[in-house]
Design a protein around this motif. Structure first.
Motif, PDB file in Angstrom:
ATOM      1  N   MET A   1       0.857  -1.177   0.000  1.00 28.98           N
ATOM      2  CA  MET A   1       0.000   0.000   0.000  1.00 28.98           C
ATOM      3  C   MET A   1       0.894   1.228   0.000  1.00 28.98           C
ATOM      4  N   ASN A   2       0.691   2.078  -0.979  1.00 23.12           N
ATOM      5  CA  ASN A   2       1.503   3.289  -1.030  1.00 23.12           C
ATOM      6  C   ASN A   2       0.815   4.415  -0.264  1.00 23.12           C
ATOM      7  N   GLU A   3       1.532   5.528  -0.125  1.00 18.83           N
ATOM      8  CA  GLU A   3       1.003   6.655   0.660  1.00 18.83           C
ATOM      9  C   GLU A   3      -0.290   7.208   0.075  1.00 18.83           C
ATOM     10  N   ASP A   4      -0.409   7.268  -1.261  1.00 23.51           N
ATOM     11  CA  ASP A   4      -1.630   7.789  -1.875  1.00 23.51           C
ATOM     12  C   ASP A   4      -2.831   6.917  -1.543  1.00 23.51           C
ATOM     13  N   THR A   5      -2.644   5.590  -1.602  1.00 21.02           N
ATOM     14  CA  THR A   5      -3.717   4.663  -1.249  1.00 21.02           C
ATOM     15  C   THR A   5      -4.083   4.826   0.211  1.00 21.02           C
ATOM     16  N   LEU A   6      -3.067   4.952   1.045  1.00 23.29           N
ATOM     17  CA  LEU A   6      -3.294   5.130   2.473  1.00 23.29           C
ATOM     18  C   LEU A   6      -4.100   6.397   2.734  1.00 23.29           C
ATOM     19  N   LYS A   7      -3.746   7.480   2.083  1.00 22.47           N
ATOM     20  CA  LYS A   7      -4.472   8.735   2.261  1.00 22.47           C
ATOM     21  C   LYS A   7      -5.903   8.614   1.759  1.00 22.47           C
ATOM     22  N   GLY A   8      -6.093   7.898   0.658  1.00 20.05           N
ATOM     23  CA  GLY A   8      -7.422   7.728   0.096  1.00 20.05           C
ATOM     24  C   GLY A   8      -8.352   6.940   0.995  1.00 20.05           C
ATOM     25  N   GLN A   9      -7.796   6.065   1.804  1.00 17.41           N
ATOM     26  CA  GLN A   9      -8.597   5.230   2.700  1.00 17.41           C
ATOM     27  C   GLN A   9      -8.481   5.673   4.160  1.00 17.41           C
ATOM     28  N   TRP A  10      -7.990   6.880   4.374  1.00 24.76           N
ATOM     29  CA  TRP A  10      -7.664   7.312   5.726  1.00 24.76           C
ATOM     30  C   TRP A  10      -8.867   7.332   6.668  1.00 24.76           C
ATOM     31  N   LYS A  11     -10.026   7.777   6.202  1.00 23.25           N
ATOM     32  CA  LYS A  11     -11.193   7.815   7.099  1.00 23.25           C
ATOM     33  C   LYS A  11     -11.520   6.422   7.601  1.00 23.25           C
ATOM     34  N   GLN A  12     -11.518   5.460   6.707  1.00 22.83           N
ATOM     35  CA  GLN A  12     -11.788   4.077   7.075  1.00 22.83           C
ATOM     36  C   GLN A  12     -10.697   3.547   8.001  1.00 22.83           C
ATOM     37  N   LEU A  13      -9.480   3.860   7.680  1.00 26.08           N
ATOM     38  CA  LEU A  13      -8.337   3.342   8.406  1.00 26.08           C
ATOM     39  C   LEU A  13      -8.121   4.013   9.761  1.00 26.08           C
ATOM     40  N   SER A  14      -8.501   5.267   9.886  1.00 26.06           N
ATOM     41  CA  SER A  14      -8.210   5.997  11.121  1.00 26.06           C
ATOM     42  C   SER A  14      -8.881   5.374  12.344  1.00 26.06           C
ATOM     43  N   GLY A  15     -10.033   4.767  12.173  1.00 25.85           N
ATOM     44  CA  GLY A  15     -10.685   4.066  13.281  1.00 25.85           C
ATOM     45  C   GLY A  15      -9.860   2.885  13.757  1.00 25.85           C
ATOM     46  N   LYS A  16      -9.286   2.172  12.808  1.00 24.21           N
ATOM     47  CA  LYS A  16      -8.429   1.027  13.141  1.00 24.21           C
ATOM     48  C   LYS A  16      -7.138   1.500  13.810  1.00 24.21           C
ATOM     49  N   VAL A  17      -6.629   2.638  13.356  1.00 24.72           N
ATOM     50  CA  VAL A  17      -5.430   3.212  13.966  1.00 24.72           C
ATOM     51  C   VAL A  17      -5.732   3.542  15.424  1.00 24.72           C
TER      52      VAL A  17
END
Length: 72
Positions: free
Chosen positions: A1-17
């Protein structure tokens, strides 16, 4: 997963973080906006771990998320 993909999914991912690193604040997550480098720095700061350990944790987290994302 590159940084752009990570940023694109950040809302979804931030809960897991937040689940993994509960000491991170909402402001930390907002500023991070998917930046692995910033996230590792905050993990280092909030948890008092060495830089390489924080980077390892973030890298492992990204890897787990990527594997989970591929399955679904």
């Amino acid at each position: 997963m590159n940084e752009d993909t990570l940023k694109g999914q950040w809302k979804q991912l931030s809960g897991k973080v937040k689940e993994k690193w509960g000491k991170l604040t909402d402001d930390d997550l907002k500023v991070a906006e998917g930046s692995s480098e910033y996230l590792a720095g905050k993990v280092q700061e909030r948890y008092g771990v060495a830089k390489d350990e924080a980077e390892r944790q973030v890298k492992e987290f990204r890897k787990e998320f990527e594997q989970h994302d591929r399955k679904h």
